[in-house]
Design a protein around this motif. Structure first.
Motif: not given
Length: 300
Positions: A251-256, A269-279, A285-287
């Motif tokens: 999971r990735i911590e978001l800055s805002e 990541q830019g034009d690269r599709f990485l997948g589907i995530g749930k907020l 803290v948002p992840h």
């Protein structure tokens, strides 16, 4: 090859038949479809290719059809593929009478699926039970019909109404035809059906099997990228360090904080599709938590 194909399904083929043909044309094992179309129906059949088969569940659910309803007859399948049950000319029927009932099919409505349908009852498909002679009561479903527009009225002994219908997933247009005829006491059945939109794909942009074969032969076929097919989802963008951790399933911590009506995002990541995530929020803290990691550790 990973992505989507907007296929214009021909009449006479099942959705499974179309998957088999696409699999053979592309020489690809992993092929799936979204939103089954009856064999007699034509139009948009979303096809997922390669790893995109895992993304079918995230496509938008709305659908649209052009349907021709024939009054004065009923059939076992609620379309012209079935055995005729009743056939009584209704030359006196007029558009005003038919149109007056249109509001009853708008909004959130209850409908009984056709006896010949793919719905499962007690682990068996309704059409299998019907073909074996078993009489089974199909479960009532709650569905959403967003709009019905009258396109054409054809008077005659068995008058026909052509309509454009926008609806949610699970709506049976055959049931609308049957129920409309029942309310008129004339009987009704679906005479023709074209799906003009499904899961965000439009008929005007679709490819026939013949055109697909030509493009493959000419090496010009390009699948629809996942990021385009999933453009209805908001996007979360990651930097290079975050991307590496994402590809490892972390999971990735978001800055805002992110203000959104949905908690499901496409992650890039830019034009690269990485997948589907749930907020999610952990201690304020948002992840973003991976639901489906599409990318690998290596770019390309």
């Amino acid at each position: 090859m990973d992505g989507f194909l907007n296929l214009n399904k021909p009449a006479g083929l099942t959705s499974h038949d179309c998957v088999a043909k696409v699999r053979k044309l592309l020489r690809l094992k992993r092929v799936g479809h979204g939103g089954t179309l009856d064999p007699a129906a034509t139009g948009v059949l979303p096809i997922a290719l390669g790893r995109a088969t895992r993304l079918l569940q995230y496509l938008p659910s709305g659908k649209a059809y052009q349907a021709t309803i024939r009054f004065g007859m009923t059939t076992t399948t609620d379309d012209l593929e079935g055995e005729v049950l009743t056939k009584t000319p209704a030359p006196e029927l007029n558009l005003d009478t038919v149109k007056a009932l249109l509001p009853q099919f708008l909004g959130t409505i209850q409908q009984i699926p056709p006896s010949y349908s793919a719905i499962q009852v007690q682990g068996k498909r309704l059409y299998d039970l019907a073909r074996s002679g078993q009489v089974v009561e199909a479960p009532v479903r709650t569905v959403e019909v967003y709009d019905i527009e009258i396109l054409e009225w054809r008077s005659g002994e068995f008058p026909e109404l052509v309509v454009a219908i926008a609806c949610g997933a699970g709506t049976y247009i055959r049931s609308i035809a049957r129920d409309w005829g029942a309310l008129l006491n004339t009987g009704g059945t679906l005479a023709a059906l074209i799906r003009t939109e499904s899961s965000g794909f439009q008929l005007k942009d679709s490819l026939t099997l013949e055109t697909l074969a030509e493009q493959i032969q000419a090496h010009t076929f390009q699948p629809i990228p996942p990021a385009i097919a999933l453009s209805h989802l908001p996007t979360i963008s990651l930097d290079e360090a975050q991307t590496k951790r994402w590809c490892q399933g972390q999971r990735i911590e978001l800055s805002e904080a992110i203000d959104s009506a949905t908690d499901i995002f496409q992650v890039r990541q830019g034009d690269r599709f990485l997948g589907i995530g749930k907020l999610i929020t952990l201690e304020t803290v948002p992840h973003v938590v991976p639901q489906l990691v599409f990318a690998s550790d290596e770019k390309g």
